[in-house]
Design a protein around this motif. Sequence first.
Motif, mmCIF file in Angstrom:
data_model
loop_
_atom_site.group_PDB
_atom_site.id
_atom_site.type_symbol
_atom_site.label_atom_id
_atom_site.label_comp_id
_atom_site.label_asym_id
_atom_site.label_seq_id
_atom_site.Cartn_x
_atom_site.Cartn_y
_atom_site.Cartn_z
ATOM 1 N N THR A 7 62.225 44.342 35.442
ATOM 2 C CA THR A 7 61.229 43.833 34.510
ATOM 3 C C THR A 7 60.537 45.009 33.846
ATOM 4 O O THR A 7 60.014 45.891 34.537
ATOM 5 C CB THR A 7 60.187 42.972 35.235
ATOM 6 O OG1 THR A 7 60.855 41.887 35.877
ATOM 7 C CG2 THR A 7 59.152 42.437 34.259
ATOM 8 N N PRO A 8 60.534 45.065 32.503
ATOM 9 C CA PRO A 8 59.915 46.219 31.848
ATOM 10 C C PRO A 8 58.413 46.235 32.049
ATOM 11 O O PRO A 8 57.772 45.202 32.276
ATOM 12 C CB PRO A 8 60.272 46.007 30.371
ATOM 13 C CG PRO A 8 60.517 44.537 30.236
ATOM 14 C CD PRO A 8 61.111 44.112 31.552
ATOM 15 N N ALA A 9 57.871 47.423 31.981
ATOM 16 C CA ALA A 9 56.414 47.567 32.044
ATOM 17 C C ALA A 9 55.778 46.904 30.821
ATOM 18 O O ALA A 9 56.447 46.602 29.838
ATOM 19 C CB ALA A 9 56.052 49.039 32.100
ATOM 20 N N MET A 10 54.477 46.666 30.907
ATOM 21 C CA MET A 10 53.765 46.026 29.805
ATOM 22 C C MET A 10 52.524 46.831 29.450
ATOM 23 O O MET A 10 52.027 47.612 30.268
ATOM 24 C CB MET A 10 53.334 44.600 30.183
ATOM 25 C CG MET A 10 54.456 43.635 30.485
ATOM 26 S SD MET A 10 53.839 41.916 30.512
ATOM 27 C CE MET A 10 52.490 42.060 31.702
ATOM 28 N N PRO A 11 52.008 46.628 28.240
ATOM 29 C CA PRO A 11 50.728 47.257 27.904
ATOM 30 C C PRO A 11 49.617 46.753 28.819
ATOM 31 O O PRO A 11 49.718 45.674 29.411
ATOM 32 C CB PRO A 11 50.492 46.808 26.454
ATOM 33 C CG PRO A 11 51.846 46.445 25.929
ATOM 34 C CD PRO A 11 52.598 45.893 27.106
ATOM 35 N N ALA A 12 48.553 47.532 28.914
ATOM 36 C CA ALA A 12 47.395 47.129 29.716
ATOM 37 C C ALA A 12 46.758 45.871 29.127
ATOM 38 O O ALA A 12 46.753 45.673 27.913
ATOM 39 C CB ALA A 12 46.377 48.259 29.754
ATOM 40 N N VAL A 13 46.254 45.025 29.976
ATOM 41 C CA VAL A 13 45.551 43.811 29.548
ATOM 42 C C VAL A 13 44.043 44.096 29.543
ATOM 43 O O VAL A 13 43.484 44.532 30.549
ATOM 44 C CB VAL A 13 45.866 42.624 30.484
ATOM 45 C CG1 VAL A 13 45.111 41.381 30.037
ATOM 46 C CG2 VAL A 13 47.374 42.363 30.516
ATOM 47 N N VAL A 14 43.409 43.863 28.390
ATOM 48 C CA VAL A 14 41.971 44.121 28.251
ATOM 49 C C VAL A 14 41.315 42.921 27.587
ATOM 50 O O VAL A 14 41.987 41.980 27.163
ATOM 51 C CB VAL A 14 41.728 45.399 27.404
ATOM 52 C CG1 VAL A 14 42.292 46.626 28.107
ATOM 53 C CG2 VAL A 14 42.338 45.242 26.012
ATOM 54 N N ASP A 15 40.005 42.946 27.470
ATOM 55 C CA ASP A 15 39.314 41.869 26.766
ATOM 56 C C ASP A 15 39.497 42.044 25.260
ATOM 57 O O ASP A 15 39.861 43.115 24.772
ATOM 58 C CB ASP A 15 37.829 41.867 27.129
ATOM 59 C CG ASP A 15 37.146 43.162 26.736
ATOM 60 O OD1 ASP A 15 36.711 43.274 25.569
ATOM 61 O OD2 ASP A 15 37.080 44.089 27.577
ATOM 62 N N ARG A 16 39.252 40.979 24.492
ATOM 63 C CA ARG A 16 39.544 40.987 23.061
ATOM 64 C C ARG A 16 38.747 42.051 22.311
ATOM 65 O O ARG A 16 39.279 42.711 21.401
ATOM 66 C CB ARG A 16 39.292 39.609 22.447
ATOM 67 C CG ARG A 16 39.562 39.527 20.942
ATOM 68 C CD ARG A 16 39.692 38.113 20.466
ATOM 69 N NE ARG A 16 40.919 37.501 20.958
ATOM 70 C CZ ARG A 16 42.097 37.567 20.313
ATOM 71 N NH1 ARG A 16 42.207 38.253 19.187
ATOM 72 N NH2 ARG A 16 43.161 36.974 20.812
ATOM 73 N N ALA A 17 37.481 42.258 22.664
ATOM 74 C CA ALA A 17 36.667 43.246 21.965
ATOM 75 C C ALA A 17 37.250 44.653 22.127
ATOM 76 O O ALA A 17 37.319 45.431 21.166
ATOM 77 C CB ALA A 17 35.228 43.202 22.471
ATOM 78 N N THR A 18 37.688 44.977 23.339
ATOM 79 C CA THR A 18 38.296 46.292 23.583
ATOM 80 C C THR A 18 39.598 46.419 22.802
ATOM 81 O O THR A 18 39.885 47.460 22.196
ATOM 82 C CB THR A 18 38.560 46.477 25.087
ATOM 83 O OG1 THR A 18 37.323 46.378 25.792
ATOM 84 C CG2 THR A 18 39.200 47.825 25.365
ATOM 85 N N TRP A 19 40.383 45.345 22.815
ATOM 86 C CA TRP A 19 41.660 45.352 22.101
ATOM 87 C C TRP A 19 41.453 45.546 20.605
ATOM 88 O O TRP A 19 42.127 46.359 19.966
ATOM 89 C CB TRP A 19 42.397 44.044 22.390
ATOM 90 C CG TRP A 19 43.673 43.856 21.622
ATOM 91 C CD1 TRP A 19 44.856 44.500 21.825
ATOM 92 C CD2 TRP A 19 43.877 42.964 20.530
ATOM 93 N NE1 TRP A 19 45.799 44.056 20.924
ATOM 94 C CE2 TRP A 19 45.214 43.115 20.121
ATOM 95 C CE3 TRP A 19 43.064 42.041 19.866
ATOM 96 C CZ2 TRP A 19 45.769 42.374 19.071
ATOM 97 C CZ3 TRP A 19 43.603 41.306 18.825
ATOM 98 C CH2 TRP A 19 44.938 41.476 18.429
ATOM 99 N N LEU A 20 40.490 44.793 20.028
ATOM 100 C CA LEU A 20 40.234 44.916 18.599
ATOM 101 C C LEU A 20 39.784 46.324 18.236
ATOM 102 O O LEU A 20 40.168 46.865 17.192
ATOM 103 C CB LEU A 20 39.178 43.896 18.167
ATOM 104 C CG LEU A 20 39.645 42.443 18.061
ATOM 105 C CD1 LEU A 20 38.460 41.521 17.789
ATOM 106 C CD2 LEU A 20 40.704 42.290 16.967
#
Length: 238
Positions: A7-20
């Motif tokens: 299974t490939p690695a994935m980007p980090a999961v963050v809250d929407r404000a941090t992502w934006l």
Amino acid sequence: MNAEPTTPAMPAVVDRATWLAEVEALRVREKAHTRAGDAIAAARRRLPMVEVDAATPLTGPDGPTTLLAAFEGRGQLIAYFHMWHDGRSTAEQCEGCTYFNSQVRELSYFHARDVTYATLCQGPYEDSAAYRDFMGWEVPWYSARESVDVLRAGRTAPFLLVCYLRREQRVFETYWTTGRGVEIMAPSYGLLDITAYGRQEAWEDSPPGWPVDDRAMRTDGRPSAQWSRLRAGQCTGC
């Protein structure tokens, strides 16, 4: 036993404000990149040009013709030089040229700007046009076999895209690009570039654990785009 697929690695999961915030920070760089591209295009429009022989011979659907005729009466011509492997099967033809040519389909926008797009194949007309027909391409197609060395003018790198301008009966070469420069023909590259895993090619700078699969152009021994044609029964024995 076959190993379980990794299974490939994935980007980090963050809250929407941090992502934006991260996306907007990258957007600044993207806009700078776009403006730099605009500046390069402006410089390209200011390049000088060199005259080429308008009577350079080509072969088209009606037999012998010329580079001038390939303009179809328009003022400019974009020509892609398609590699050809003599004596090889359909499966063995160039996957790179097949990849790029497969993505140039709708020509009306070129024509609205007084531009013709055409493929100048390095193979004989009958054989290479049969390949064009198998692939379902409708772009104008010519064999440049007898004049390819003159038209390439010593350019030996893989892939070649050339722009020409016509003034009445005279023809001029205004720009050429090769190698990765021909990626402008392939919108699939640009779309893959904005996905999380990108093109999944080994040369890319990706985080550890990102998938790598360099088989996009060739699948199971054939240029990838051939498989949909074969499944549709467009060619038996290919």
